[in-house]
Design a protein around this motif. Structure first.
Motif: not given
Ligand code: ADE
Length: 420
Positions: A53-60, A347-351, A354-356, A358-360
Motif C-alpha cells: 500500500l502507499h506508505v502514509t500516515s493513514e496506512t500506518a 503532496a500527502e495523498g488523500h486526507p 476520507v482514508m478512514d 477506505s481503510f475501515a
C-alpha cells in the motif's frame, strides 16, 4: 537503512513519523472504533498479512489496527514515489512492523521490496494496484494454495484482478475494496479531487483561477478533480472516450473536447484514466509553451514520457517534483512527479478523514476473508453489511443522524400492488 527485515530511508526519522501517524489518527474515528474492537477480540490472531500500500500516515493507522487484531503484518510500498519516509521509519522503530519502502526508490528496489514482503509467506494479501498479487502469481504459483484471500484498494488493481480471474488464473478470493460505495464515492471523488489539486499546487504554486485545466477521464477521480479545479476558478475541459461520461461532463456544465484540440488551449493537464499513452506525441506537438502535465492515475503510463523525451532537446529539474522539457522548437513543457500519481508524489495523498472509510472497509474485509473460509477464487464485492456499517459509523463520528423508514414505508417499498 536496513535493519532486521526492513528497508527504510533512516530510522532517525521515526519521531516525526510517530507525530504524523498520531495526527492522522485524529481524523480516522471509524478505523479507531474497529481497532479497539480488534484489540479486544483478536479476530486476526496469528494471521500473516503482506500489505502493498502507499506508505502514509493513514496506512500506518490501518497497519496498527491489523496488528492490534493479532495479525503479523509486513508492509511494502505500492508506488516508488508515494512513501512518507518518516512514517516508514516509525512503523519499524516504534511499532515493530517490518516495512520495505523508500521514497524515490528505483523500479528494481520497488520490486525487491515487494519480494521481501512476499517472503513472509502471507496468508492474506492487501494490494493497491495489484503489483504484489501479480508478482505472486507470476513467480510463486506454489504458494497460492496457502493464501486465504486478499483485498484490493484501487480501480486499476481491480481491473487487473478481473482480467486475471477472467483468464481463470486468479489463485484465491480477493475483495474489491475499491468498489464499496463508502470507498469510491468518497476516496476516488473527494480524496483524489482535493489531493490532486494539493499536489499540483505544492509542486508549482500555480494560481488556478482563470487557468484552462484539461482533465483526461471523467470517472470518479476525474469528476472530483474537475469539481475542485472549477471551485478554484479554473475553466475545466474534459476529454473522454466514453460517450455517457462525456455527456455527464457536458451536463455538469463542463466543456468536452478531443484531447488533440484541448492540447492547443490547455494550461494544466491532469490524467485520471487508468490507461496508457493518453497524452502522447500528437498532443505534445500541440501544447502551448509552459503547459503543466500531471498524472493522478495509478501508474506512470498515462503521459508518454519516452515520447516527450524523444521530442525534447533538454530536460532539467527546476523545482522539487517539477521537470522542465525543452522541445526542439523552444517550447517548454513541465512534467510533475515523474508522471507518477501527483497527489502522493508531491503532496500527502488523500486526507485522513476520507482514508478512514477506505481503510475501515479494508480492515473489515480482511476480517471477512479470515472468517469466511471456502470462498471461490473470484473477485468479490465488499459485503453490503460492511459498506453500510462504515457509512453509519462515519455519519455517527461526524455527529450526524438520519431518519429511519417507518413500518408502512418498508412495506410500501416491498410491495408491487399499490400504484396511484
Ligand atoms: N491513496 C491515496 N491517498 C492515500 C493515503 N493518504 N494513504 C494511503 N493510500 C492512499
Amino acid at each position: 537503512m536496513s535493519i532486521k527485515n526492513s528497508d527504510v530511508k533512516s530510522l532517525s526519522l521515526s519521531d516525526a513519523g510517530v507525530l504524523r501517524i498520531e495526527w492522522a489518527s485524529r481524523e480516522m474515528p471509524v478505523l479507531q472504533i474497529i481497532r479497539q474492537r480488534f484489540a479486544k477480540e483478536k479476530p486476526l490472531k496469528g494471521v500473516r498479512i503482506a500489505a502493498c500500500l502507499h506508505v502514509t500516515s493513514e496506512t500506518a493507522n490501518l497497519m496498527l489496527a491489523l496488528k492490534d487484531g493479532g495479525a503479523v503484518v509486513v508492509l511494502c510500498a505500492s508506488n516508488p514515489l508515494s512513501t512518507q519516509d518518516e512514517v516508514a521509519a516509525a512503523l519499524v522503530k516504534e511499532y515493530g512492523i517490518p516495512t520495505f519502502a523508500i521514497k524515490g526508490e528505483s523500479n528494481e528496489v520497488y520490486y525487491r521490496h515487494i519480494k521481501s514482503a512476499l517472503s513472509h509467506r502471507p496468508q492474506i494479501t492487501m494490494d493497491d494496484g495489484a503489483d504484489l498479487v501479480s508478482l505472486l502469481h507470476r513467480e510463486h504459483q506454489g504458494w497460492l494454495g496457502d493464501i486465504l484471500g486478499g483485498t484490493e484498494e484501487t480501480t486499476t488493481g481491480v481491473i487487473r484482478l478481473r482480467s486475471l480471474a477472467k483468464a481463470k488464473k486468479l489463485g484465491y478470493p480477493i475483495i474489491a475494496v475499491n468498489d464499496a460505495h463508502t470507498k469510491y464515492l468518497f476516496d476516488n471523488r473527494y480524496g483524489t479531487g482535493q489531493s490532486t489539486i494539493d499536489g499540483i499546487t505544492r509542486a508549482t504554486n500555480v494560481l488556478w483561477a482563470g487557468k484552462k485545466v484539461v482533465v483526461c477521464g471523467y470517472g470518479w477521480c476525474g469528476k472530483g478533480i474537475a469539481m475542485r479545479a472549477r471551485g478554484l476558478g479554473a475553466q475545466v475541459i474534459v476529454t473522454e472516450v466514453d460517450p455517457v461520461r462525456a455527456l455527464e461532463a457536458v451536463m455538469d456544465g463542463l466543456q468536452v473536447l478531443p484531447l488533440v484540440k484541448a492540447s492547443r488551449v490547455g494550461d494544466i493537464f491532469i490524467t485520471a484514466t487508468g490507461n496508457t499513452s493518453v497524452i502522447d506525441e500528437p498532443h505534445f506537438r500541440a501544447l502551448k509553451s509552459g503547459a503543466i502535465l500531471a498524472n493522478s492515475g495509478h501508474f506512470n503510463v498515462e503521459i508518454n514520457i519516452p515520447a516527450l523525451q524523444a521530442l525534447s532537446t533538454g530536460r532539467r529539474h527546476v523545482r522539487p517534483f517539477v521537470e522542465e522539457f525543452t522541445l526542439s522548437d523552444g517550447r517548454l513543457v513541465f512534467l510533475l512527479g515523474e508522471g507518477r500519481l501527483v497527489n502522493l508524489a508531491a503532496a500527502e495523498g488523500h486526507p485522513a478523514s476520507v482514508m478512514d472509510m477506505s481503510f475501515a472497509n479494508q480492515a473489515l474485509s480482511v476480517e471477512y476473508v479470515k472468517t469466511h473460509r471456502g470462498l471461490a477464487s473470484r473477485v468479490y464485492p465488499v459485503p453490503e453489511a460492511i459498506d453500510r456499517e462504515v457509512g453509519r459509523l462515519k455519519l455517527r463520528s461526524m455527529g450526524l443522524s438520519i431518519d429511519r423508514l417507518t413500518g408502512e414505508q418498508r412495506k410500501y417499498l416491498s410491495s408491487w400492488e399499490q400504484g396511484t
